[in-house]
Design an enzyme around this catalytic site. Structure first.
Site, mmCIF file in Angstrom:
data_model
loop_
_atom_site.group_PDB
_atom_site.id
_atom_site.type_symbol
_atom_site.label_atom_id
_atom_site.label_comp_id
_atom_site.label_asym_id
_atom_site.label_seq_id
_atom_site.Cartn_x
_atom_site.Cartn_y
_atom_site.Cartn_z
ATOM 1 N N TYR A 137 33.415 51.514 32.345
ATOM 2 C CA TYR A 137 34.001 52.625 32.986
ATOM 3 C C TYR A 137 33.687 53.841 32.657
ATOM 4 C CZ TYR A 137 37.077 48.652 34.643
ATOM 5 O OH TYR A 137 37.429 47.458 35.126
ATOM 6 N N LYS A 187 29.068 38.987 26.415
ATOM 7 C CA LYS A 187 28.041 38.527 27.267
ATOM 8 C C LYS A 187 26.789 38.758 26.939
ATOM 9 C CE LYS A 187 27.064 36.010 31.109
ATOM 10 N NZ LYS A 187 27.189 34.841 31.166
ATOM 11 N N ASP A 220 32.308 34.495 30.647
ATOM 12 C CA ASP A 220 32.647 33.506 31.773
ATOM 13 C C ASP A 220 33.017 32.255 31.176
ATOM 14 O OD1 ASP A 220 30.324 33.258 30.298
ATOM 15 O OD2 ASP A 220 28.826 32.971 32.147
ATOM 16 N N ASP A 244 39.862 44.107 31.195
ATOM 17 C CA ASP A 244 40.570 44.241 32.436
ATOM 18 C C ASP A 244 40.658 43.083 33.246
ATOM 19 O OD1 ASP A 244 41.878 45.663 34.647
ATOM 20 O OD2 ASP A 244 39.964 46.706 35.331
ATOM 21 N N ASP A 248 44.133 40.261 33.613
ATOM 22 C CA ASP A 248 44.629 39.837 35.030
ATOM 23 C C ASP A 248 44.593 38.206 35.116
ATOM 24 O OD1 ASP A 248 44.857 42.214 35.743
ATOM 25 O OD2 ASP A 248 43.932 42.352 37.437
#
Length: 351
Positions: A137, A187, A220, A244, A248
């Site tokens: 970000y 990742k 993942d 982030d 969730d």
């Protein structure tokens, strides 16, 4: 009596509804535990943007600087693009006040049914430590050849050794106070530069914490593991984007965003920290009196703990548990209670 100076930003949509209830609970907790709040109200919101062209005034950060904490509801409303509202209020506060830890604890609350069948409360308690100041970000990049067939966009991720090290070290320290277990989201099999760098920093800091069981997992696979084997996870640390998304998911598996609190922390306390729930502004139910105030109230409990009022924080959390266990719940949790009735019941439970 100690008085805490709190900047209150209800924001948009249901933020206005749930902040009002949370403030009543916090005021009640303060009266029972020997402190009070001096609330300063700010109307910074998408509504303000539509009227003035700015989410907050030019000197907004200076207005917040001398407060002990910032208590935020939710930001976002139709007619204002999300990137405008986010970069006009939330991100400037997070970065100017070096709130580099976004802390998102979730647990299965009493009386709440997880969408994961057969999982008990002791299997569903996870804390996400999200890097909150850099990573994916960033503002570096741009769009080129706008409107042309060869239009393209460039978005630059930024990972500094200082930024990565401090959030990972925070996560290790937190893991020490809990189950002594930490998982890093990565990742590095697909993102060739930033993620191997993240992994190297994580491994070097892990060597300083032999008492913490640490591991790395591709994000993942980690997302799948949160659904299939959440009982094997405790503290998770991840980059801005990964943290982030995973937070969730963690909120969803314990019953929804309406129960998930969060904090943007400046651990050194050089600047005020900001406390906001995970959920959004939900404009479709704003003002209808059915929004769930639990996430905002538990966010208030996190603020109390940060301010050093640990007993009051524990009392608020216990009151939330007692009310939900009694069957008083808003429609998102399968009940028929209103925002106000849930807030009032939690205030009463503080007795």
């Amino acid at each position: 009596m100690t008085t805490y100076r709190i900047a209150s930003i209800p924001g948009d949509g249901i933020g206005v509804d749930v902040v009002a209830q949370a403030r009543e609970v916090l005021d009640r907790a303060g009266s029972l535990h020997g402190f009070d709040f001096a609330w300063t109200d700010f109307d910074w919101s998408c509504e303000r943007f539509l009227k003035t062209g700015a989410m907050m005034p030019a000197d907004g950060l200076d207005q917040l600087r001398d407060h002990d904490a910032v208590f935020l509801g939710a930001i976002g409303f139709p007619g204002v693009p999300d990137h405008v509202s986010l970069w006009g209020l939330l991100i400037p506060i997070r970065r100017a006040f070096r709130q580099y830890v976004n802390l998102r604890p979730v647990r299965l609350l009493p009386g709440v049914v997880s969408p994961l069948a057969g999982r008990s409360a002791d299997e569903l308690e996870i804390v996400i430590v999200r890097e909150n100041s850099e990573g994916e970000y960033s503002q570096i990049g741009g769009r080129h050849n706008s409107g042309q067939p060869d239009e393209f966009a460039v978005q630059q991720a930024v990972f500094t050794r200082v930024g990565v090290s401090r959030v990972i070290r925070y996560a290790f320290e937190l893991a020490r106070t809990r189950g002594g277990q930490l998982c890093s989201a990565t990742k590095s099999n697909g993102i060739i530069h930033s993620m191997p760098f993240w992994d190297e920093v994580f491994a070097s800091i892990a060597a300083e914490y032999p008492d913490v069981r640490s591991e790395q997992s591709h994000v993942d696979a980690l997302a799948a593991r949160m659904v299939l084997r959440p009982d094997t996870l405790d503290v998770i640390v991840g980059s801005n984007l990964f943290g982030d998304i995973l937070s969730d998911i963690s909120a969803a598996i314990v019953g929804g965003l309406g129960t998930a609190p969060a904090a943007n922390l400046n651990p050194e306390r050089d600047f005020p920290s900001m406390f906001e729930p995970v959920h959004g502004s939900a404009p479709d139910i704003a003002g209808k009196g059915i929004a769930n105030p639990v996430a905002q109230i538990l966010t208030g409990a996190m603020m109390l703990d940060h301010l050093g009022e640990t007993a009051a924080a524990e009392a608020v959390s216990a009151a939330v548990d007692a009310v939900l266990a009694s069957g008083v719940r808003t429609p998102d949790l399968g009940g028929n209670a209103t925002t106000t009735s849930v807030g009032n019941a939690i205030s009463e439970a503080l007795k």
